[in-house]
Design a protein around this motif. Structure first.
Motif, PDB file in Angstrom:
ATOM      1  N   VAL A   1     146.575  17.139   2.104  1.00 49.91           N
ATOM      2  CA  VAL A   1     145.744  17.836   3.093  1.00 49.91           C
ATOM      3  C   VAL A   1     145.471  19.239   2.561  1.00 49.91           C
ATOM      4  CG1 VAL A   1     145.505  18.648   5.462  1.00 49.91           C
ATOM      5  CG2 VAL A   1     146.747  16.522   5.002  1.00 49.91           C
ATOM      6  N   THR A   2     144.197  19.594   2.492  1.00 49.55           N
ATOM      7  CA  THR A   2     143.784  20.898   1.964  1.00 49.55           C
ATOM      8  C   THR A   2     142.859  21.599   2.946  1.00 49.55           C
ATOM      9  OG1 THR A   2     143.916  20.100  -0.327  1.00 49.55           O
ATOM     10  CG2 THR A   2     142.602  22.089   0.068  1.00 49.55           C
ATOM     11  N   ALA A   3     143.185  22.824   3.286  1.00 51.34           N
ATOM     12  CA  ALA A   3     142.293  23.667   4.091  1.00 51.34           C
ATOM     13  C   ALA A   3     141.442  24.503   3.148  1.00 51.34           C
ATOM     14  CB  ALA A   3     143.095  24.574   5.015  1.00 51.34           C
ATOM     15  N   VAL A   4     140.129  24.355   3.249  1.00 54.96           N
ATOM     16  CA  VAL A   4     139.196  25.137   2.440  1.00 54.96           C
ATOM     17  C   VAL A   4     138.696  26.289   3.314  1.00 54.96           C
ATOM     18  CG1 VAL A   4     137.090  25.072   1.063  1.00 54.96           C
ATOM     19  CG2 VAL A   4     138.544  23.032   1.218  1.00 54.96           C
ATOM     20  N   ILE A   5     138.860  27.520   2.819  1.00 56.17           N
ATOM     21  CA  ILE A   5     138.587  28.705   3.636  1.00 56.17           C
ATOM     22  C   ILE A   5     137.516  29.551   2.940  1.00 56.17           C
ATOM     23  CG2 ILE A   5     139.646  30.688   4.786  1.00 56.17           C
ATOM     24  CD1 ILE A   5     142.353  29.230   4.532  1.00 56.17           C
ATOM     25  N   PRO A   6     136.239  29.261   3.217  1.00 60.31           N
ATOM     26  CA  PRO A   6     135.166  30.005   2.548  1.00 60.31           C
ATOM     27  C   PRO A   6     134.859  31.324   3.250  1.00 60.31           C
ATOM     28  CG  PRO A   6     134.445  27.809   3.316  1.00 60.31           C
ATOM     29  CD  PRO A   6     135.709  28.171   4.028  1.00 60.31           C
ATOM     30  N   GLY A   7     134.468  32.297   2.439  1.00 63.68           N
ATOM     31  CA  GLY A   7     133.882  33.515   2.963  1.00 63.68           C
ATOM     32  C   GLY A   7     132.382  33.329   3.123  1.00 63.68           C
ATOM     33  N   SER A   8     131.617  34.410   3.009  1.00 62.70           N
ATOM     34  CA  SER A   8     130.164  34.368   3.226  1.00 62.70           C
ATOM     35  C   SER A   8     129.499  33.413   2.232  1.00 62.70           C
ATOM     36  CB  SER A   8     129.574  35.766   3.071  1.00 62.70           C
ATOM     37  OG  SER A   8     130.207  36.673   3.942  1.00 62.70           O
ATOM     38  N   THR A   9     129.038  32.280   2.744  1.00 60.87           N
ATOM     39  CA  THR A   9     128.463  31.227   1.910  1.00 60.87           C
ATOM     40  C   THR A   9     126.997  31.044   2.280  1.00 60.87           C
ATOM     41  OG1 THR A   9     130.618  30.130   1.830  1.00 60.87           O
ATOM     42  CG2 THR A   9     128.719  28.825   1.162  1.00 60.87           C
ATOM     43  N   LEU A  10     126.135  30.930   1.272  1.00 63.38           N
ATOM     44  CA  LEU A  10     124.692  30.895   1.486  1.00 63.38           C
ATOM     45  C   LEU A  10     124.247  29.523   2.006  1.00 63.38           C
ATOM     46  CD1 LEU A  10     122.163  32.610   1.325  1.00 63.38           C
ATOM     47  CD2 LEU A  10     121.859  31.841  -1.041  1.00 63.38           C
ATOM     48  N   THR A  11     124.384  29.339   3.318  1.00 55.76           N
ATOM     49  CA  THR A  11     123.941  28.115   3.981  1.00 55.76           C
ATOM     50  C   THR A  11     122.812  28.461   4.950  1.00 55.76           C
ATOM     51  OG1 THR A  11     125.534  28.368   5.785  1.00 55.76           O
ATOM     52  CG2 THR A  11     126.267  27.128   3.841  1.00 55.76           C
ATOM     53  N   ASN A  12     122.430  27.495   5.782  1.00 56.49           N
ATOM     54  CA  ASN A  12     121.339  27.721   6.744  1.00 56.49           C
ATOM     55  C   ASN A  12     121.622  28.859   7.717  1.00 56.49           C
ATOM     56  OD1 ASN A  12     120.148  25.609   5.522  1.00 56.49           O
ATOM     57  ND2 ASN A  12     120.188  24.203   7.250  1.00 56.49           N
ATOM     58  N   SER A  13     122.908  29.184   7.908  1.00 55.08           N
ATOM     59  CA  SER A  13     123.261  30.294   8.804  1.00 55.08           C
ATOM     60  C   SER A  13     122.647  31.614   8.341  1.00 55.08           C
ATOM     61  CB  SER A  13     124.780  30.453   8.883  1.00 55.08           C
ATOM     62  OG  SER A  13     125.386  29.287   9.384  1.00 55.08           O
ATOM     63  N   TRP A  14     122.361  31.698   7.028  1.00 53.32           N
ATOM     64  CA  TRP A  14     121.812  32.932   6.459  1.00 53.32           C
ATOM     65  C   TRP A  14     120.312  32.810   6.179  1.00 53.32           C
ATOM     66  CZ3 TRP A  14     124.602  37.366   6.045  1.00 53.32           C
ATOM     67  CH2 TRP A  14     125.986  37.261   6.191  1.00 53.32           C
ATOM     68  N   GLU A  15     119.670  31.824   6.775  1.00 51.09           N
ATOM     69  CA  GLU A  15     118.245  31.600   6.525  1.00 51.09           C
ATOM     70  C   GLU A  15     117.432  32.867   6.832  1.00 51.09           C
ATOM     71  OE1 GLU A  15     114.894  28.185   7.548  1.00 51.09           O
ATOM     72  OE2 GLU A  15     116.919  28.033   8.356  1.00 51.09           O
ATOM     73  N   GLY A  16     116.559  33.240   5.892  1.00 51.26           N
ATOM     74  CA  GLY A  16     115.717  34.412   6.074  1.00 51.26           C
ATOM     75  C   GLY A  16     116.332  35.712   5.575  1.00 51.26           C
ATOM     76  N   THR A  17     117.577  35.658   5.078  1.00 50.88           N
ATOM     77  CA  THR A  17     118.225  36.878   4.603  1.00 50.88           C
ATOM     78  C   THR A  17     117.539  37.435   3.357  1.00 50.88           C
ATOM     79  OG1 THR A  17     120.324  37.888   3.938  1.00 50.88           O
ATOM     80  CG2 THR A  17     119.912  35.654   3.151  1.00 50.88           C
ATOM     81  N   THR A  18     117.566  38.742   3.209  1.00 57.90           N
ATOM     82  CA  THR A  18     117.020  39.380   2.008  1.00 57.90           C
ATOM     83  C   THR A  18     118.135  39.783   1.043  1.00 57.90           C
ATOM     84  OG1 THR A  18     117.057  41.530   3.148  1.00 57.90           O
ATOM     85  CG2 THR A  18     114.998  40.258   3.252  1.00 57.90           C
ATOM     86  N   ILE A  19     119.357  39.456   1.400  1.00 57.99           N
ATOM     87  CA  ILE A  19     120.501  39.766   0.532  1.00 57.99           C
ATOM     88  C   ILE A  19     120.432  38.865  -0.701  1.00 57.99           C
ATOM     89  CG2 ILE A  19     123.020  39.799   0.356  1.00 57.99           C
ATOM     90  CD1 ILE A  19     123.038  40.147   3.450  1.00 57.99           C
ATOM     91  N   PRO A  20     120.597  39.411  -1.896  1.00 57.44           N
ATOM     92  CA  PRO A  20     120.506  38.602  -3.115  1.00 57.44           C
ATOM     93  C   PRO A  20     121.514  37.444  -3.132  1.00 57.44           C
ATOM     94  CG  PRO A  20     120.498  40.935  -3.657  1.00 57.44           C
ATOM     95  CD  PRO A  20     120.810  40.840  -2.201  1.00 57.44           C
ATOM     96  N   LYS A  21     121.070  36.344  -3.683  1.00 56.31           N
ATOM     97  CA  LYS A  21     121.875  35.122  -3.783  1.00 56.31           C
ATOM     98  C   LYS A  21     123.220  35.364  -4.472  1.00 56.31           C
ATOM     99  CE  LYS A  21     121.408  30.477  -5.822  1.00 56.31           C
ATOM    100  NZ  LYS A  21     120.499  29.593  -6.595  1.00 56.31           N
ATOM    101  N   ASP A  22     123.207  36.249  -5.480  1.00 59.43           N
ATOM    102  CA  ASP A  22     124.413  36.483  -6.279  1.00 59.43           C
ATOM    103  C   ASP A  22     125.526  37.201  -5.508  1.00 59.43           C
ATOM    104  OD1 ASP A  22     123.201  35.254  -8.373  1.00 59.43           O
ATOM    105  OD2 ASP A  22     122.789  37.079  -9.524  1.00 59.43           O
ATOM    106  N   GLN A  23     125.228  37.663  -4.292  1.00 66.93           N
ATOM    107  CA  GLN A  23     126.267  38.330  -3.499  1.00 66.93           C
ATOM    108  C   GLN A  23     127.015  37.344  -2.590  1.00 66.93           C
ATOM    109  OE1 GLN A  23     125.040  41.971  -1.570  1.00 66.93           O
ATOM    110  NE2 GLN A  23     123.739  42.562  -3.298  1.00 66.93           N
ATOM    111  N   PHE A  24     126.577  36.094  -2.604  1.00 64.60           N
ATOM    112  CA  PHE A  24     127.186  35.059  -1.763  1.00 64.60           C
ATOM    113  C   PHE A  24     128.044  34.095  -2.576  1.00 64.60           C
ATOM    114  CE2 PHE A  24     123.427  36.205   0.731  1.00 64.60           C
ATOM    115  CZ  PHE A  24     123.876  36.135   2.043  1.00 64.60           C
ATOM    116  N   VAL A  25     128.956  33.417  -1.880  1.00 65.02           N
ATOM    117  CA  VAL A  25     129.506  32.154  -2.381  1.00 65.02           C
ATOM    118  C   VAL A  25     128.412  31.108  -2.168  1.00 65.02           C
ATOM    119  CG1 VAL A  25     131.285  30.389  -2.047  1.00 65.02           C
ATOM    120  CG2 VAL A  25     131.854  32.813  -1.725  1.00 65.02           C
ATOM    121  N   LEU A  26     128.232  30.200  -3.115  1.00 59.78           N
ATOM    122  CA  LEU A  26     127.212  29.163  -2.982  1.00 59.78           C
ATOM    123  C   LEU A  26     127.855  27.849  -2.532  1.00 59.78           C
ATOM    124  CD1 LEU A  26     124.994  29.833  -6.144  1.00 59.78           C
ATOM    125  CD2 LEU A  26     124.744  30.727  -3.820  1.00 59.78           C
ATOM    126  N   PRO A  27     127.123  27.017  -1.802  1.00 59.36           N
ATOM    127  CA  PRO A  27     127.666  25.719  -1.387  1.00 59.36           C
ATOM    128  C   PRO A  27     128.187  24.902  -2.572  1.00 59.36           C
ATOM    129  CG  PRO A  27     125.617  26.144  -0.231  1.00 59.36           C
ATOM    130  CD  PRO A  27     125.763  27.235  -1.252  1.00 59.36           C
TER     131      PRO A  27
END
Length: 234
Positions: A177-203
């Motif tokens: 059993v593994t708990a995966v604990i992501p920080g700010s990840t570039l998913t649909n929750s961030w749709e429309g953001t102008t923050i550069p992709k490289d500042q996110f964790v990617l899916p």
């Protein structure tokens, strides 16, 4: 061949995780409320790896009866389910005092209960087989609550607690059993953001980590996996 059930698999992290497991030759069972999205995604997965089986079913994973019906059909179609990825979730950026009366129950039924129900459904067959791996996609909000997303933080903390209990119950039976604990990840929750992709964790980062954890030697278990943006939370 191994068989995996992935909830919330047509978008974001779940989508990337499904594609990553398809590349590894794992048969997949995925559900969504949107039939056309499911049909399209099934074709994409089979294009990634024509050798695998992909079972899809229209279901709302936040509704217990629909989720368990999907789980039973997946087991019947694919056989023993040895991998569960509890990815279904929703993020509502509102404080507890300002949210609607229905908000807590809705997030509870989306972020926590599907993992609980699938564990109870598949857990004993994993014990009998003495194999399996359960991944729960939590959030750093489980560790450091977000005041502007109070109920989200509460439900994700509960999911992390559930993951810890599942691990303790499964340890004697050789099930991981593994708990995966992501920080700010570039998913649909961030749709429309102008923050550069490289500042996110990617899916794709989350998917790669999960597959690598899954491929570890039989004696190794990653209890918790925290993945944050290199520059800190956004």
């Amino acid at each position: 061949m191994k068989n995996a059930v992935i909830t919330g698999a047509t978008k974001g992290m779940g989508r990337s995780i499904a594609i990553a497991f398809a590349k590894e030759g794992v048969n997949l069972a995925v559900c969504s409320r949107n039939e056309s999205e499911l049909t399209q995604f099934k074709q994409e997965l089979l294009a990634v790896n024509p050798q695998i089986k992909v079972f899809t079913q229209v279901a709302d994973g936040s509704v217990k009866d629909q989720l368990l019906k999907f789980a039973g059909a997946a087991e019947q179609e694919l056989g023993f389910i040895g991998i569960i990825v509890n990815n279904l979730g929703m993020f509502d950026p509102v404080s507890i005092l300002d949210e609607s009366d229905a908000a807590f129950e809705k997030q509870l039924n989306t972020n926590l209960m599907p993992a609980y129900h699938l564990y109870r459904y598949f857990g004993k067959s994993m014990i009998a087989a003495r194999q399996g791996h359960i991944f729960t996609i939590c959030s750093v909000a489980a560790l450091d609550p977000i005041a502007a997303a109070g109920t989200y933080s509460v439900t994700k903390a509960a999911l992390l607690g559930l993951s810890k209990v599942m691990r303790l119950e499964m340890m004697p039976h050789n099930v991981k059993v593994t708990a995966v604990i992501p920080g700010s990840t570039l998913t649909n929750s961030w749709e429309g953001t102008t923050i550069p992709k490289d500042q996110f964790v990617l899916p794709e980062d989350i998917a790669s980590a999960i597959v690598n954890v899954y491929k570890m030697s039989p004696g190794a278990n990653v209890d918790e996996l925290i993945i944050k943006p290199v520059g800190g939370q956004i």
